[in-house]
Design a protein around this motif. Structure first.
Motif, PDB file in Angstrom:
ATOM      1  N   ASP A  32       0.827  -1.207   0.000  1.00 47.01           N
ATOM      2  CA  ASP A  32       0.000   0.000   0.000  1.00 47.01           C
ATOM      3  C   ASP A  32       0.861   1.256   0.000  1.00 47.01           C
ATOM      4  OD1 ASP A  32      -2.331  -1.491   0.022  1.00 47.01           O
ATOM      5  OD2 ASP A  32      -2.570  -1.401   2.199  1.00 47.01           O
ATOM      6  N   LEU A  33       1.915   1.243   0.792  1.00 49.49           N
ATOM      7  CA  LEU A  33       2.807   2.403   0.853  1.00 49.49           C
ATOM      8  C   LEU A  33       3.419   2.678  -0.518  1.00 49.49           C
ATOM      9  CD1 LEU A  33       4.394   4.550   2.476  1.00 49.49           C
ATOM     10  CD2 LEU A  33       6.101   2.779   2.945  1.00 49.49           C
ATOM     11  N   GLU A  34       3.881   1.637  -1.187  1.00 43.34           N
ATOM     12  CA  GLU A  34       4.506   1.814  -2.493  1.00 43.34           C
ATOM     13  C   GLU A  34       3.500   2.236  -3.548  1.00 43.34           C
ATOM     14  OE1 GLU A  34       8.297  -1.251  -2.007  1.00 43.34           O
ATOM     15  OE2 GLU A  34       6.546  -1.895  -3.161  1.00 43.34           O
ATOM     16  N   ALA A  35       2.228   1.959  -3.311  1.00 43.57           N
ATOM     17  CA  ALA A  35       1.168   2.385  -4.238  1.00 43.57           C
ATOM     18  C   ALA A  35       0.543   3.704  -3.817  1.00 43.57           C
ATOM     19  CB  ALA A  35       0.093   1.304  -4.322  1.00 43.57           C
ATOM     20  N   ASP A  36       1.133   4.360  -2.813  1.00 39.05           N
ATOM     21  CA  ASP A  36       0.639   5.649  -2.300  1.00 39.05           C
ATOM     22  C   ASP A  36      -0.800   5.548  -1.798  1.00 39.05           C
ATOM     23  OD1 ASP A  36       3.045   7.035  -2.843  1.00 39.05           O
ATOM     24  OD2 ASP A  36       2.455   7.275  -4.938  1.00 39.05           O
ATOM     25  N   LYS A  37      -1.108   4.421  -1.152  1.00 37.55           N
ATOM     26  CA  LYS A  37      -2.433   4.227  -0.564  1.00 37.55           C
ATOM     27  C   LYS A  37      -2.362   4.415   0.945  1.00 37.55           C
ATOM     28  CE  LYS A  37      -4.017   0.877  -4.044  1.00 37.55           C
ATOM     29  NZ  LYS A  37      -4.491  -0.518  -4.259  1.00 37.55           N
ATOM     30  N   PRO A  38      -3.477   4.786   1.583  1.00 32.90           N
ATOM     31  CA  PRO A  38      -3.497   4.905   3.045  1.00 32.90           C
ATOM     32  C   PRO A  38      -3.089   3.596   3.719  1.00 32.90           C
ATOM     33  CG  PRO A  38      -5.454   5.902   2.097  1.00 32.90           C
ATOM     34  CD  PRO A  38      -4.759   5.185   0.976  1.00 32.90           C
ATOM     35  N   LEU A  39      -2.622   3.711   4.959  1.00 32.66           N
ATOM     36  CA  LEU A  39      -2.064   2.569   5.679  1.00 32.66           C
ATOM     37  C   LEU A  39      -3.005   2.079   6.783  1.00 32.66           C
ATOM     38  CD1 LEU A  39       1.586   3.939   6.070  1.00 32.66           C
ATOM     39  CD2 LEU A  39       0.612   2.640   4.159  1.00 32.66           C
ATOM     40  N   GLU A  40      -2.935   0.783   7.063  1.00 33.09           N
ATOM     41  CA  GLU A  40      -3.823   0.177   8.063  1.00 33.09           C
ATOM     42  C   GLU A  40      -3.179   0.106   9.453  1.00 33.09           C
ATOM     43  OE1 GLU A  40      -6.761  -3.024   6.527  1.00 33.09           O
ATOM     44  OE2 GLU A  40      -4.871  -3.448   5.526  1.00 33.09           O
ATOM     45  N   TYR A  41      -2.478   1.139   9.840  1.00 29.68           N
ATOM     46  CA  TYR A  41      -1.775   1.101  11.126  1.00 29.68           C
ATOM     47  C   TYR A  41      -2.734   1.080  12.309  1.00 29.68           C
ATOM     48  CZ  TYR A  41      -2.637   6.143  11.090  1.00 29.68           C
ATOM     49  OH  TYR A  41      -3.242   7.378  11.045  1.00 29.68           O
ATOM     50  N   GLU A  42      -3.937   1.610  12.143  1.00 29.04           N
ATOM     51  CA  GLU A  42      -4.917   1.549  13.228  1.00 29.04           C
ATOM     52  C   GLU A  42      -5.283   0.099  13.533  1.00 29.04           C
ATOM     53  OE1 GLU A  42      -6.197   3.645  15.254  1.00 29.04           O
ATOM     54  OE2 GLU A  42      -5.950   5.646  14.406  1.00 29.04           O
ATOM     55  N   ALA A  43      -5.497  -0.692  12.473  1.00 30.90           N
ATOM     56  CA  ALA A  43      -5.908  -2.086  12.647  1.00 30.90           C
ATOM     57  C   ALA A  43      -4.775  -2.963  13.146  1.00 30.90           C
ATOM     58  CB  ALA A  43      -6.445  -2.636  11.325  1.00 30.90           C
ATOM     59  N   PHE A  44      -3.542  -2.614  12.831  1.00 28.58           N
ATOM     60  CA  PHE A  44      -2.412  -3.465  13.185  1.00 28.58           C
ATOM     61  C   PHE A  44      -1.747  -3.068  14.501  1.00 28.58           C
ATOM     62  CE2 PHE A  44      -1.659  -4.187   8.372  1.00 28.58           C
ATOM     63  CZ  PHE A  44      -2.718  -5.086   8.343  1.00 28.58           C
ATOM     64  N   ASN A  45      -1.543  -1.786  14.707  1.00 28.61           N
ATOM     65  CA  ASN A  45      -0.829  -1.319  15.896  1.00 28.61           C
ATOM     66  C   ASN A  45      -1.722  -0.530  16.852  1.00 28.61           C
ATOM     67  OD1 ASN A  45       1.265  -0.805  13.291  1.00 28.61           O
ATOM     68  ND2 ASN A  45       2.001  -2.174  14.899  1.00 28.61           N
ATOM     69  N   GLY A  46      -2.636   0.249  16.286  1.00 22.95           N
ATOM     70  CA  GLY A  46      -3.539   1.027  17.129  1.00 22.95           C
ATOM     71  C   GLY A  46      -4.401   0.154  18.025  1.00 22.95           C
ATOM     72  N   ILE A  47      -4.837  -0.986  17.508  1.00 22.46           N
ATOM     73  CA  ILE A  47      -5.705  -1.862  18.288  1.00 22.46           C
ATOM     74  C   ILE A  47      -4.960  -2.436  19.486  1.00 22.46           C
ATOM     75  CG2 ILE A  47      -5.183  -3.968  16.968  1.00 22.46           C
ATOM     76  CD1 ILE A  47      -8.652  -2.924  18.299  1.00 22.46           C
ATOM     77  N   VAL A  48      -3.667  -2.719  19.331  1.00 24.78           N
ATOM     78  CA  VAL A  48      -2.860  -3.231  20.441  1.00 24.78           C
ATOM     79  C   VAL A  48      -2.754  -2.162  21.531  1.00 24.78           C
ATOM     80  CG1 VAL A  48      -0.579  -4.100  21.118  1.00 24.78           C
ATOM     81  CG2 VAL A  48      -1.567  -4.739  18.904  1.00 24.78           C
ATOM     82  N   ILE A  49      -2.505  -0.928  21.126  1.00 25.08           N
ATOM     83  CA  ILE A  49      -2.413   0.185  22.072  1.00 25.08           C
ATOM     84  C   ILE A  49      -3.726   0.357  22.835  1.00 25.08           C
ATOM     85  CG2 ILE A  49      -2.072   2.677  22.282  1.00 25.08           C
ATOM     86  CD1 ILE A  49      -0.388   2.468  19.658  1.00 25.08           C
ATOM     87  N   LYS A  50      -4.845   0.333  22.099  1.00 23.53           N
ATOM     88  CA  LYS A  50      -6.147   0.560  22.727  1.00 23.53           C
ATOM     89  C   LYS A  50      -6.513  -0.542  23.705  1.00 23.53           C
ATOM     90  CE  LYS A  50      -8.005   3.136  18.791  1.00 23.53           C
ATOM     91  NZ  LYS A  50      -8.927   3.098  17.622  1.00 23.53           N
ATOM     92  N   ARG A  51      -6.285  -1.803  23.308  1.00 26.28           N
ATOM     93  CA  ARG A  51      -6.659  -2.913  24.187  1.00 26.28           C
ATOM     94  C   ARG A  51      -5.825  -2.914  25.467  1.00 26.28           C
ATOM     95  NH1 ARG A  51     -10.154  -6.449  21.287  1.00 26.28           N
ATOM     96  NH2 ARG A  51     -11.386  -4.940  20.099  1.00 26.28           N
ATOM     97  N   LEU A  52      -4.537  -2.592  25.360  1.00 26.15           N
ATOM     98  CA  LEU A  52      -3.695  -2.549  26.549  1.00 26.15           C
ATOM     99  C   LEU A  52      -3.997  -1.315  27.399  1.00 26.15           C
ATOM    100  CD1 LEU A  52      -0.244  -3.877  25.279  1.00 26.15           C
ATOM    101  CD2 LEU A  52      -1.872  -5.002  26.799  1.00 26.15           C
ATOM    102  N   ALA A  53      -4.259  -0.190  26.755  1.00 23.92           N
ATOM    103  CA  ALA A  53      -4.576   1.033  27.500  1.00 23.92           C
ATOM    104  C   ALA A  53      -5.842   0.856  28.335  1.00 23.92           C
ATOM    105  CB  ALA A  53      -4.735   2.203  26.546  1.00 23.92           C
ATOM    106  N   ALA A  54      -6.791   0.090  27.802  1.00 27.96           N
ATOM    107  CA  ALA A  54      -8.043  -0.151  28.529  1.00 27.96           C
ATOM    108  C   ALA A  54      -7.809  -0.916  29.823  1.00 27.96           C
ATOM    109  CB  ALA A  54      -9.016  -0.933  27.649  1.00 27.96           C
ATOM    110  N   HIS A  55      -6.645  -1.578  29.922  1.00 28.17           N
ATOM    111  CA  HIS A  55      -6.289  -2.329  31.130  1.00 28.17           C
ATOM    112  C   HIS A  55      -5.121  -1.679  31.871  1.00 28.17           C
ATOM    113  CE1 HIS A  55      -8.909  -5.861  30.348  1.00 28.17           C
ATOM    114  NE2 HIS A  55      -8.759  -5.481  29.091  1.00 28.17           N
ATOM    115  N   GLY A  56      -4.853  -0.401  31.545  1.00 27.75           N
ATOM    116  CA  GLY A  56      -3.813   0.344  32.234  1.00 27.75           C
ATOM    117  C   GLY A  56      -2.411  -0.088  31.904  1.00 27.75           C
ATOM    118  N   GLN A  57      -2.226  -0.677  30.723  1.00 24.10           N
ATOM    119  CA  GLN A  57      -0.905  -1.155  30.323  1.00 24.10           C
ATOM    120  C   GLN A  57      -0.389  -0.378  29.113  1.00 24.10           C
ATOM    121  OE1 GLN A  57      -0.598  -5.544  30.137  1.00 24.10           O
ATOM    122  NE2 GLN A  57      -2.679  -5.607  30.969  1.00 24.10           N
ATOM    123  N   ALA A  58       0.915  -0.235  29.046  1.00 25.76           N
ATOM    124  CA  ALA A  58       1.535   0.495  27.940  1.00 25.76           C
ATOM    125  C   ALA A  58       1.933  -0.468  26.826  1.00 25.76           C
ATOM    126  CB  ALA A  58       2.764   1.250  28.428  1.00 25.76           C
ATOM    127  N   ALA A  59       2.123   0.101  25.629  1.00 26.71           N
ATOM    128  CA  ALA A  59       2.569  -0.668  24.457  1.00 26.71           C
ATOM    129  C   ALA A  59       3.614   0.175  23.736  1.00 26.71           C
ATOM    130  CB  ALA A  59       1.390  -0.999  23.549  1.00 26.71           C
TER     131      ALA A  59
END
Length: 309
Positions: A259-286
């Motif tokens: 996607d990056l090489e095709a100049d398309k938006p990136l799915e970082y929310e689905a891959f990394n953002g979700i990990v941050i959110k799930r851990l933050a909900a339990h008071g944990q850092a990522a």
């Protein structure tokens, strides 16, 4: 069976072509030059399992022109899930099954808010394919689907869908633990997609670099923590298995690097953002995923700015 492919890129186009070759009526929803190429010359798949050419199939950018279908292969990028989920409404009856062939772990839940949990089936796809040119998909490896039901049960309709895929030559498996399968794939996607985009390295280059391998393992550790917070236990051995599998992939480019090489938006929310959110909900850092997320967000914003010019 009457089937609609919502998002006819590498994944949707490949499986849609397989089903069309098996004699089913398949309607491809796409846009841009890819749609134009399919409308003029059909959809071509160059595959290690045999080339395919789908001609005379309905190809459109308007789901409301298709009519109701029996099955929707829902293959859009995760950031388009909600808008595309609403757009497919004219194709969906109370008997339509919606198979989410997407990366990430929460897309089926978003679709279930529109259509109910009984009609939405989460799936995990193992395939090496890319949209190599408008109207052309190159398939290099894999092509297996694991799917299940959101409530963790397995009913006769789901078993029948498995038989349907098998009859079309699509390897598949029904899993009563599909949530765990989704997290297991995120164990690969979260590190390898991020690292590949930030370093422009393919899978082989990542696993051959001790520093990048160590970084990937640190990211995986946070994915395991997030999965545990979600009630899913991923064994430590799975990290080693994921690296071992990655060493067999050669010069494969993860989907987000494509996607990056095709100049398309990136799915970082689905891959990394979700990990941050799930851990933050339990008071944990990522911390690793937070770093990836911040850098990928910056890259993504640059892509989007350039697209508006």
């Amino acid at each position: 069976m009457r089937i609609a492919v919502m998002g006819s890129g590498a994944v949707g186009g490949y499986f849609g072509a397989k089903l069309a070759a098996a004699g089913h009526e398949v309607c491809f929803i796409a846009r841009g030059r890819h749609l134009e190429a399919m409308q003029s010359s059909g959809l071509r798949v160059q595959s290690v399992n045999g080339d395919l050419h789908v001609e005379n199939a309905q190809c459109s950018d308007a789901p409301n022109s298709v009519g109701q279908v029996d099955l929707v292969l829902f293959c859009v990028k995760s950031y388009d899930t909600e808008s595309a989920g609403q757009a497919i409404a004219p194709m969906v009856s109370n008997r339509t099954k919606i198979l989410s062939l997407q990366n990430g772990i929460d897309n089926p839940d978003k679709l279930a808010k529109f259509y109910g949990a009984a009609q939405v089936l989460p799936a995990v796809v193992y395939i090496g394919a890319q949209l190599s040119a408008p109207g052309m998909i190159t398939h290099s490896t894999g092509g297996r689907i694991i799917f299940g039901q959101l409530d963790g049960t397995v009913n006769d309709e789901t078993k029948a869908l498995a038989e349907f895929f098998s009859a079309a030559g699509i390897p598949n498996e029904v899993s009563a633990g599909i949530r765990k399968v989704q997290w297991s794939k995120l164990l690969w996607n979260a590190p390898f997609c991020a690292i590949s985009c930030l370093t422009r390295a393919n899978t082989r280059e990542i696993v051959e670099s001790p520093a990048l391998t160590e970084l990937a393992l640190a990211c995986m550790a946070e994915v395991r923590q997030a999965a545990r917070a979600d009630g899913i236990e991923l064994p430590a051995q799975l990290c080693d298995d994921t690296l071992a599998f990655s060493k067999t992939m050669g010069d494969f480019k993860p989907s987000m690097l494509q996607d990056l090489e095709a100049d398309k938006p990136l799915e970082y929310e689905a891959f990394n953002g979700i990990v941050i959110k799930r851990l933050a909900a339990h008071g944990q850092a990522a911390s690793v995923n937070e770093t990836f997320y911040a850098m990928l967000k910056f890259v993504d914003q640059q892509i989007r700015r350039e697209a508006k010019r």
